[in-house]
Design a protein around this motif. Structure first.
Motif, PDB file in Angstrom:
ATOM      1  N   LEU A   4       0.833  -1.209   0.000  1.00 10.88           N
ATOM      2  CA  LEU A   4       0.000   0.000   0.000  1.00 10.88           C
ATOM      3  C   LEU A   4       0.863   1.252   0.000  1.00 10.88           C
ATOM      4  CD1 LEU A   4      -2.838  -0.910   2.451  1.00 10.88           C
ATOM      5  CD2 LEU A   4      -2.816  -0.889  -0.019  1.00 10.88           C
ATOM      6  N   PHE A  15       2.548  11.162 -10.390  1.00  6.18           N
ATOM      7  CA  PHE A  15       1.736  12.376 -10.545  1.00  6.18           C
ATOM      8  C   PHE A  15       2.604  13.625 -10.592  1.00  6.18           C
ATOM      9  CE2 PHE A  15      -2.056   9.916  -9.407  1.00  6.18           C
ATOM     10  CZ  PHE A  15      -2.872  10.385 -10.412  1.00  6.18           C
ATOM     11  N   TRP A  48       2.825   7.613 -17.015  1.00  3.85           N
ATOM     12  CA  TRP A  48       1.866   6.529 -17.267  1.00  3.85           C
ATOM     13  C   TRP A  48       2.442   5.172 -16.877  1.00  3.85           C
ATOM     14  CZ3 TRP A  48      -3.053   6.778 -17.522  1.00  3.85           C
ATOM     15  CH2 TRP A  48      -3.676   7.908 -18.052  1.00  3.85           C
ATOM     16  N   HIS A  61      -3.368  -7.744  -4.471  1.00  2.00           N
ATOM     17  CA  HIS A  61      -3.823  -7.665  -3.089  1.00  2.00           C
ATOM     18  C   HIS A  61      -5.321  -7.893  -2.976  1.00  2.00           C
ATOM     19  CE1 HIS A  61      -4.247  -6.056   0.980  1.00  2.00           C
ATOM     20  NE2 HIS A  61      -2.959  -6.231   1.101  1.00  2.00           N
ATOM     21  N   TRP A  62      -6.105  -7.322  -3.869  1.00  2.00           N
ATOM     22  CA  TRP A  62      -7.559  -7.369  -3.695  1.00  2.00           C
ATOM     23  C   TRP A  62      -8.311  -8.109  -4.799  1.00  2.00           C
ATOM     24  CZ3 TRP A  62      -5.336  -2.448  -2.473  1.00  2.00           C
ATOM     25  CH2 TRP A  62      -5.443  -2.094  -1.121  1.00  2.00           C
ATOM     26  N   ILE A  66     -12.280  -5.203  -6.996  1.00  2.00           N
ATOM     27  CA  ILE A  66     -12.044  -4.319  -5.869  1.00  2.00           C
ATOM     28  C   ILE A  66     -10.677  -3.653  -6.013  1.00  2.00           C
ATOM     29  CG2 ILE A  66     -11.789  -4.265  -3.362  1.00  2.00           C
ATOM     30  CD1 ILE A  66     -14.547  -4.885  -4.041  1.00  2.00           C
ATOM     31  N   MET A  69     -10.679  -0.487  -8.125  1.00  2.00           N
ATOM     32  CA  MET A  69     -11.350   0.624  -7.438  1.00  2.00           C
ATOM     33  C   MET A  69     -10.473   1.189  -6.320  1.00  2.00           C
ATOM     34  SD  MET A  69     -14.066   2.238  -7.767  1.00  2.00           S
ATOM     35  CE  MET A  69     -13.772   3.829  -7.020  1.00  2.00           C
ATOM     36  N   THR A  70      -9.909   0.294  -5.535  1.00  2.00           N
ATOM     37  CA  THR A  70      -9.070   0.756  -4.427  1.00  2.00           C
ATOM     38  C   THR A  70      -7.845   1.471  -4.950  1.00  2.00           C
ATOM     39  OG1 THR A  70      -9.734  -1.303  -3.438  1.00  2.00           O
ATOM     40  CG2 THR A  70      -8.186  -0.001  -2.221  1.00  2.00           C
ATOM     41  N   LEU A  72      -7.660   3.156  -7.694  1.00  2.00           N
ATOM     42  CA  LEU A  72      -8.077   4.505  -8.095  1.00  2.00           C
ATOM     43  C   LEU A  72      -8.152   5.427  -6.885  1.00  2.00           C
ATOM     44  CD1 LEU A  72     -10.825   3.667 -10.714  1.00  2.00           C
ATOM     45  CD2 LEU A  72      -8.732   4.924 -11.113  1.00  2.00           C
ATOM     46  N   LEU A  73      -8.647   4.891  -5.772  1.00  2.00           N
ATOM     47  CA  LEU A  73      -8.762   5.727  -4.576  1.00  2.00           C
ATOM     48  C   LEU A  73      -7.396   6.100  -4.027  1.00  2.00           C
ATOM     49  CD1 LEU A  73     -11.695   4.267  -2.571  1.00  2.00           C
ATOM     50  CD2 LEU A  73     -11.521   6.388  -3.807  1.00  2.00           C
ATOM     51  N   LEU A  74      -6.497   5.100  -4.024  1.00  2.00           N
ATOM     52  CA  LEU A  74      -5.178   5.365  -3.464  1.00  2.00           C
ATOM     53  C   LEU A  74      -4.438   6.406  -4.290  1.00  2.00           C
ATOM     54  CD1 LEU A  74      -4.119   1.769  -2.450  1.00  2.00           C
ATOM     55  CD2 LEU A  74      -4.569   3.673  -0.939  1.00  2.00           C
ATOM     56  N   THR A  76      -5.793   8.623  -6.015  1.00  2.00           N
ATOM     57  CA  THR A  76      -6.458   9.902  -5.758  1.00  2.00           C
ATOM     58  C   THR A  76      -5.766  10.631  -4.619  1.00  2.00           C
ATOM     59  OG1 THR A  76      -8.568   9.011  -6.424  1.00  2.00           O
ATOM     60  CG2 THR A  76      -8.615  10.955  -5.067  1.00  2.00           C
ATOM     61  N   VAL A  77      -5.433   9.868  -3.582  1.00  2.00           N
ATOM     62  CA  VAL A  77      -4.793  10.481  -2.427  1.00  2.00           C
ATOM     63  C   VAL A  77      -3.463  11.106  -2.813  1.00  2.00           C
ATOM     64  CG1 VAL A  77      -3.809  10.030  -0.178  1.00  2.00           C
ATOM     65  CG2 VAL A  77      -5.951   8.969  -0.806  1.00  2.00           C
ATOM     66  N   ALA A  79      -2.525  12.008  -5.804  1.00  2.00           N
ATOM     67  CA  ALA A  79      -2.768  13.132  -6.701  1.00  2.00           C
ATOM     68  C   ALA A  79      -3.136  14.373  -5.895  1.00  2.00           C
ATOM     69  CB  ALA A  79      -3.894  12.786  -7.675  1.00  2.00           C
ATOM     70  N   LEU A  80      -3.921  14.152  -4.851  1.00  2.00           N
ATOM     71  CA  LEU A  80      -4.295  15.282  -3.985  1.00  2.00           C
ATOM     72  C   LEU A  80      -3.046  15.880  -3.340  1.00  2.00           C
ATOM     73  CD1 LEU A  80      -6.653  16.840  -2.623  1.00  2.00           C
ATOM     74  CD2 LEU A  80      -6.473  15.209  -0.762  1.00  2.00           C
TER      75      LEU A  80
END
Lengths: 117, 605
Positions: A4, A15, A48, A61-62, A66, A69-70, A72-74, A76-77, A79-80
């Motif tokens: 993770l 990013f 890329w 891992h998942w 899933i 999706m996870t 993409l979320l990670l 996102t963090v 990128a933020l």
């Protein structure tokens, strides 16, 4: 757990390259120099490739559904994190970029952003 | 509305979202907090904070149960896990309805004392609020939320179409410009977490989809309820099929492993069995074999009850005689073995015929490795009273494997982040916060864009007031809800209701404040108060809990610490926003920007 953190860190790296490939942020780093085609292509491909590499541990891992999706979320963090850094602390971003940016081997190295008085 | 596509989409985006934007903000905020539902509930019962896991926990639980429920038919122990630091004990007495949850209590994992927690709705209130609101008929509220979700989905899709340069604006924040700052915050939070927004909205839409079906009573009752409503449905179905699938029914009654609202393997089998005689017989057979070796599947109801009564009495007598003779089972060994077997924490221990020689101990792990596993079926390993492994069972894939139910299951799992560990949960939470910011800034943007032209008009002022009350006010109300939990005395009558009342009173006060001070810094004041309340929560926590924050750090009480960190984060965001708004108000008031720092762009020019 290490996977993770790996995803977070590598996608942060990726990013950073995306961010620099945007003209406005490129100008912040390299002053007036416009981004060249070659530079743009290198930045984008590095970004890329590293980004897609982080998809692999997530899927391991998942599982596929899933995992994507996870992932993409990670990313996102991270990128933020890049967004916040680029906009609110451009100098630390420039420092990080000089340290990590792959492109300095290809394109002219990033200079210290000049501060006007 | 006619015109080029982008213009049409902008129109759609604006009007589909402003109408329900405030409701959406509330849904997003409370929904995001619900990712930490366990944490919130844990934080809100500070009596539990002194509890922490030791090696002896399982023995303590065993001793406690032998004290309070020596005559019970079966015991169920839920051990502390990452998501829970206390021990939950429950038991089923002889002759009680097997489907209903028996008596239960919460136990301190370190000392073995029973914990009498304060009365509170905890995180469940926020969780329920995010799809059922409050004080409304359930079906109606769900329909409203579903419509809001639909509007959100439309807004997302139209937003993607109208956004001209997603990639070049990806990282852009132009905080210096007056309205572009809002637009950028809106766009950046929207684009960065776009996959999350689409996923959460689409899955939410599907989860509540049955609330839009008005024409059948049945589906409406069970509509979108997920977990909670499936069990009653199953029961209802069984009741309907009772006479036909008699044997299936029998099998259900004889199962002893049923606990809580969960369906066990046997019960699920029995349920399926109710549909056809053959499968019913198969279900009855297996469950008989599993549950009690010496029982005939074909006996009638009366005989069975009679036998059970005599057997029960016999067993009780035997227990009273031989209680000293029963050696304490090697529970710690079993636990280590089970943990090794499943490679993870054990969550649930189920004891059949406790305190007798033929007691069995079933251990099940926390993780659900299969996303599509049947509800209630789980990996488990069973030991005898002497510590020998008797039986191993594996989670079964769901039989009902149509594409739609599979997709629904995955979306449900994703929406609730059931599989999430600490980091993923935080990632979901952060994405949720971004969604909340996106909805909030969207509503603000509507007003900012119209400020010059429509200032003073009724519609505009209404939107400004509602914006303040629904965004800043709700943040404050949530903070007040947390504060009240600790400040109201633990034995206060009707406590949980007063916490909720406090929540709404705070919200109402913010609305009144917003009406009078809407153009005089109501934003800054309310966000400042909310932010300060959130930031002070760790202080409140350590002062009013049964154990100090230091205790939490020493014993790694992840739940409590994550809650405090989450509050600091939210409070920080609110305070930063309040400060930003204050600076901006000052800048607008003084025409010449004095404090402006020289920027890189400025240097380039």
């Amino acid at each position: 757990m290490t996977a993770l953190w790996g995803i977070l860190i590598v996608s942060f790296f990726s990013f950073m390259h995306f961010a620099v490939s945007v003209q406005k942020h490129h100008r912040d780093l390299y002053k007036k120099m416009a981004i060249t085609n070659k530079e743009f292509r290198v930045l984008q491909s590095v970004a890329w490739i590293t980004l897609l590499c982080t998809l692999i541990p997530a899927i391991q891992h998942w599982g596929v559904g899933i995992g994507i999706m996870t992932w993409l979320l990670l990313i996102t963090v991270s990128a933020l994190a890049v967004t916040v850094l680029v906009n609110f602390a451009p100098e630390s971003f420039a420092k990080l970029w000089r340290l990590l940016g792959v492109v300095r081997f290809i394109a002219p190295p990033a200079e210290r952003p000049q501060r006007t008085k | 509305m006619k015109g080029p596509l982008r213009k049409t989409m902008t129109w759609l985006h604006t009007w589909s979202s402003i109408l329900l934007g405030w409701l959406l903000f509330a849904i997003f905020l409370t929904g995001t907090l619900s990712y930490f539902r366990g944490e919130i509930s844990h934080w809100m019962t500070p009596e539990q904070h002194a509890s922490y896991v030791t090696d002896d926990t399982i023995m303590k639980a065993y001793e406690r149960l032998s004290e309070v429920a020596p005559d019970a038919n079966s015991w169920s122990i839920s051990l502390p896990t990452v998501r829970d630091n206390t021990v939950g004990l429950s038991w089923q007495n002889e002759g009680e309805n097997q489907r209903r949850r028996g008596p239960q209590e919460t136990m301190n994992a370190a000392t073995g004392e029973s914990i009498d927690g304060r009365e509170t709705r905890g995180g469940d209130f926020l969780y329920r609020f995010h799809f059922e609101l409050y004080g409304m008929p359930r079906g109606f509220a769900r329909t409203v939320v579903e419509i809001a979700t639909m509007a959100m989905f439309i807004a997302i899709l139209s937003g993607i179409v109208m956004h001209r340069k997603i990639f070049s604006d990806f990282f852009m924040m132009r905080t210096k410009n007056r309205s572009l700052g809002w637009a950028d915050a809106h766009a950046v939070t929207a684009v960065l977490a776009l996959p999350f927004h689409i996923m959460i909205t689409f899955s939410g839409l599907l989860l509540l989809s049955s609330s839009l079906i008005f024409w059948t009573e049945n589906t409406r009752g069970g509509g979108g309820g997920g977990e909670r409503n499936q069990a009653p449905n199953a029961q209802q179905q069984m009741a309907e099929n009772g006479p036909r699938g008699g044997q299936g029914d029998l099998a259900t009654l004889t199962t002893t492993r049923t606990e809580g609202g969960r369906m066990t393997e046997q019960r699920t089998q029995a349920m399926n069995g109710a549909r056809g005689q053959d499968r019913a017989r198969a279900g009855a057979d297996t469950s008989e074999v599993r549950a009690r070796p010496n029982r005939d599947a074909r006996e009638t109801e009366g005989e069975r009850l009679g036998e059970r009564r005599t057997r029960g009495e016999g067993r009780q007598a035997a227990r009273h005689q031989g209680r000293q003779d029963i050696p304490t089972p090697p529970l710690r060994n079993m636990l280590t073995q089970a943990e090794l077997l499943f490679g993870g924490d054990i969550n649930r221990v189920q004891v059949q015929n406790p305190l007798t020689a033929d007691a069995t101990f079933t251990f099940s792990p926390v993780d659900r490795h299969m996303l599509m596993a049947e509800r209630g079926s789980n990996d488990s390993v069973t030991f005898s009273a002497t510590g020998l492994e008797v039986e191993r069972s594996q989670a079964k894939a769901s039989e009902n494997n149509s594409f739609f139910s599979a997709a629904g299951g995955v979306l449900h799992t994703l929406h609730e982040a059931r599989f999430a560990d600490a980091i993923t949960r935080w990632a979901f939470f952060l994405a949720g916060v971004m969604g909340t910011i996106m909805v909030g800034t969207g509503s603000v943007l509507w007003a900012v864009k119209r400020a010059k032209r429509q200032m003073g008009q009724f519609g505009y002022e209404l939107v400004v007031i509602t914006n303040i009350a629904s965004i800043a006010g709700l943040c404050g109300a949530v903070a007040v809800y947390f504060w009240l939990n600790r400040l109201l005395p633990a034995t206060f009558e009707n406590r949980s209701n007063w916490e909720i009342n406090g929540f709404f009173v705070a919200w109402l006060l913010s609305l009144i404040h917003a009406i009078f001070y809407r153009n005089k810094g109501a934003w800054v004041v309310q966000l400042g108060i909310a932010g300060a309340l959130f930031c002070l929560i760790p202080v409140l926590d350590t002062l009013t809990s049964s154990a100090s924050l230091l205790h939490a750090i020493v014993h790694v009480d992840v739940l409590r610490l994550s809650f405090d960190v989450m509050c600091l984060l939210l409070g920080g965001i609110m305070l930063a926003t309040a400060r930003y708004l204050q600076n901006k108000a000052r800048r607008v008031a003084s025409p010449k920007p004095v404090t402006r720092k020289p920027t890189l762009e400025g240097a380039a020019k």
